[in-house]
Scaffold this motif. Structure first.
Motif, PDB file in Angstrom:
ATOM      1  N   LEU A 263      36.396  38.323  42.143  1.00 21.33           N
ATOM      2  CA  LEU A 263      36.111  38.749  40.729  1.00 21.33           C
ATOM      3  C   LEU A 263      36.116  37.485  40.143  1.00 21.33           C
ATOM      4  O   LEU A 263      35.248  37.585  39.238  1.00 21.33           O
ATOM      5  CB  LEU A 263      37.278  39.711  40.446  1.00 21.33           C
ATOM      6  CG  LEU A 263      37.141  40.041  39.023  1.00 21.33           C
ATOM      7  CD1 LEU A 263      35.981  40.890  38.787  1.00 21.33           C
ATOM      8  CD2 LEU A 263      38.335  41.067  38.726  1.00 21.33           C
ATOM      9  N   GLU A 264      37.075  36.563  40.210  1.00 22.15           N
ATOM     10  CA  GLU A 264      37.028  35.338  39.469  1.00 22.15           C
ATOM     11  C   GLU A 264      35.876  34.570  39.442  1.00 22.15           C
ATOM     12  O   GLU A 264      35.186  33.855  38.611  1.00 22.15           O
ATOM     13  CB  GLU A 264      38.384  34.644  39.668  1.00 22.15           C
ATOM     14  CG  GLU A 264      39.683  35.274  39.270  1.00 22.15           C
ATOM     15  CD  GLU A 264      40.896  34.387  39.673  1.00 22.15           C
ATOM     16  OE1 GLU A 264      40.661  33.018  40.420  1.00 22.15           O
ATOM     17  OE2 GLU A 264      41.950  34.649  39.280  1.00 22.15           O
ATOM     18  N   GLN A 267      32.971  36.138  37.767  1.00 24.35           N
ATOM     19  CA  GLN A 267      33.140  36.066  36.452  1.00 24.35           C
ATOM     20  C   GLN A 267      32.816  34.791  35.856  1.00 24.35           C
ATOM     21  O   GLN A 267      32.350  34.511  34.490  1.00 24.35           O
ATOM     22  CB  GLN A 267      34.671  36.585  35.800  1.00 24.35           C
ATOM     23  CG  GLN A 267      34.789  37.813  36.117  1.00 24.35           C
ATOM     24  CD  GLN A 267      36.271  38.502  35.725  1.00 24.35           C
ATOM     25  OE1 GLN A 267      37.203  37.755  35.793  1.00 24.35           O
ATOM     26  NE2 GLN A 267      36.407  39.463  35.349  1.00 24.35           N
ATOM     27  N   THR A 268      33.048  33.815  36.813  1.00 21.78           N
ATOM     28  CA  THR A 268      32.754  32.404  36.335  1.00 21.78           C
ATOM     29  C   THR A 268      31.549  31.798  36.540  1.00 21.78           C
ATOM     30  O   THR A 268      30.883  31.231  35.683  1.00 21.78           O
ATOM     31  CB  THR A 268      33.642  31.583  37.229  1.00 21.78           C
ATOM     32  OG1 THR A 268      35.184  31.832  36.774  1.00 21.78           O
ATOM     33  CG2 THR A 268      33.510  30.180  36.894  1.00 21.78           C
ATOM     34  N   ALA A 271      28.495  35.033  35.257  1.00 18.18           N
ATOM     35  CA  ALA A 271      28.790  35.707  33.962  1.00 18.18           C
ATOM     36  C   ALA A 271      27.621  36.511  33.372  1.00 18.18           C
ATOM     37  O   ALA A 271      27.611  37.520  32.838  1.00 18.18           O
ATOM     38  CB  ALA A 271      29.632  35.155  33.194  1.00 18.18           C
ATOM     39  N   GLU A 275      27.486  40.440  32.299  1.00 19.63           N
ATOM     40  CA  GLU A 275      27.957  40.265  30.712  1.00 19.63           C
ATOM     41  C   GLU A 275      28.029  41.671  30.236  1.00 19.63           C
ATOM     42  O   GLU A 275      27.016  42.264  30.445  1.00 19.63           O
ATOM     43  CB  GLU A 275      26.944  39.451  30.059  1.00 19.63           C
ATOM     44  CG  GLU A 275      27.418  39.288  28.667  1.00 19.63           C
ATOM     45  CD  GLU A 275      26.279  38.246  27.866  1.00 19.63           C
ATOM     46  OE1 GLU A 275      26.522  37.905  26.587  1.00 19.63           O
ATOM     47  OE2 GLU A 275      25.309  38.068  28.378  1.00 19.63           O
ATOM     48  N   SER A 279      35.111  45.794  34.524  1.00 19.12           N
ATOM     49  CA  SER A 279      35.377  45.520  36.013  1.00 19.12           C
ATOM     50  C   SER A 279      36.608  46.100  36.282  1.00 19.12           C
ATOM     51  O   SER A 279      37.682  46.111  35.716  1.00 19.12           O
ATOM     52  CB  SER A 279      35.228  43.977  36.275  1.00 19.12           C
ATOM     53  OG  SER A 279      36.151  43.237  35.415  1.00 19.12           O
ATOM     54  N   PHE A 295      31.964  47.444  38.708  1.00 17.89           N
ATOM     55  CA  PHE A 295      31.298  47.007  37.598  1.00 17.89           C
ATOM     56  C   PHE A 295      30.445  48.133  36.721  1.00 17.89           C
ATOM     57  O   PHE A 295      29.854  48.873  37.491  1.00 17.89           O
ATOM     58  CB  PHE A 295      30.432  45.686  37.669  1.00 17.89           C
ATOM     59  CG  PHE A 295      31.251  44.596  38.231  1.00 17.89           C
ATOM     60  CD1 PHE A 295      31.896  43.811  37.378  1.00 17.89           C
ATOM     61  CD2 PHE A 295      31.126  44.237  39.540  1.00 17.89           C
ATOM     62  CE1 PHE A 295      32.498  42.282  37.795  1.00 17.89           C
ATOM     63  CE2 PHE A 295      31.737  43.149  40.202  1.00 17.89           C
ATOM     64  CZ  PHE A 295      32.507  42.240  39.105  1.00 17.89           C
TER      65      PHE A 295
END
Length: 324
Positions: A263-264, A267-268, A271, A275, A279, A295
């Motif tokens: 997930l990180e 998102q990083t 994104a 957007e 999540s 999502f």
């Protein structure tokens, strides 16, 4: 004494000959037994934990040009069952099975080439040609995938919504589960005469085939888009029940920590794709002990499929899940 010696020699020769014949017969029986073993025998052995025996049966059958055996060898390599996971070896086995006429292997190979491979022009062309071939043979999954691509327009293609709708309608008529809600949503966005033209195309697919010409484009209202969205529209609230909305199910992880890391990473590094989406990390309902990411909510099938394709191209397993 010499006579006795000759007798012993002859007796020994007879024993040796008998042993040779017995061994040969046993080898023939073993070979015959192997020939009589089926793919189902191999799968049963694997399910029972005897992966070595199952793989040996599949390899023996593959030497007899058994496409189903090649397909399951590909699955084992792709998933890493009984050995190291290898997509390149899996693709090799899928291709061999496909050349022997196995439709599951051909479809799996096409899906890998289009969604997960290096996505070279040659790979994309091969996947597209495979889907077209199998759609013309009545394969609903192939018709559905092509329908989405024609509808949305991908890889430099402009949207061809009438043809896309016709293909999805055909898949829905065949009972393909994912096509049913997609067809309903497409139908709501098309003028009546365009819907009729699309259904007529779906009915006559075998005779009409495929073309790069846009079908009945004059039937669409001016400025029509597959999924129009108000630029000022605010993201929808996070749903209490994900099954009531279109959403993305992404990846599988054996540990919660791995799911958090995935997930990180999304998102990083990606994104721009997710957007504005909510999540959540949830336990998989059909894969005990595994976690997946969710999502959404999505505004409908079209944005869900488009973003899912983007995530697949970024290297994540993704599925656009309809309501229900």
């Amino acid at each position: 004494m010499r006579v006795f010696g000759k007798y012993c020699a002859v007796f020994g020769l007879a024993i040796g000959l008998h042993a040779f014949v017995s061994a040969s017969l046993q080898a023939q029986d073993a070979s015959s037994d192997a020939d009589q073993q089926s793919v189902e025998d191999a799968l049963n052995a694997i399910r029972d934990g005897d992966i070595k025996t199952g793989r040996a049966i599949l390899q023996h059958l593959s030497e007899q040009a058994n496409g189903e055996a090649f397909y399951h060898l590909a699955e084992m390599s792709r998933l890493g069952i009984g050995g190291e996971q290898s997509m390149s070896i899996a693709v090799m086995y899928y291709r061999l099975a496909a050349k022997l006429g196995n439709p599951k292997a051909a479809m799996k190979l096409a899906n890998i080439l289009y969604f997960e491979g290096e996505k070279t022009p040659a790979d994309i062309a091969e996947a597209f040609a495979t889907w077209q071939t199998y759609a013309l043979r009545g394969n609903p999954e192939a018709a559905y995938l092509l329908g989405l691509i024609y509808w949305n327009g991908e890889n430099g293609r402009a949207p061809d919504p009438v043809r896309g709708y016709g293909l999805v309608w055909r898949a829905a008529q065949a009972g393909y589960e994912l096509a049913i809600p997609a067809e309903l949503e497409m139908r709501s966005l098309l003028p009546g005469e365009a819907r009729t033209a699309g259904q007529s195309y779906g009915q006559q697919l075998e005779s009409l085939g495929f073309s790069d010409d846009h079908m009945n484009i004059e039937m669409l209202v001016e400025g029509w888009k597959p999924d129009e969205k108000d630029e000022d529209e605010k993201p929808a609230e996070k749903p209490e029940d994900w099954s009531t909305v279109w959403h993305l199910e992404v990846g599988f992880a054996m540990r919660e920590a791995d799911a958090v890391a995935m997930l990180e990473r999304i998102q990083t590094e990606h994104a721009n794709i997710i957007e504005g989406l909510h999540s959540e990390m949830v336990q998989s309902a059909n894969r005990t002990g595994r976690y997946k990411l969710v999502f959404g909510p999505m505004g409908g099938m079209h944005p869900a499929v488009r973003l899912c394709v983007d995530l697949k191209r970024a290297g994540f397993d993704c599925f656009a899940r309809p309501p229900g």
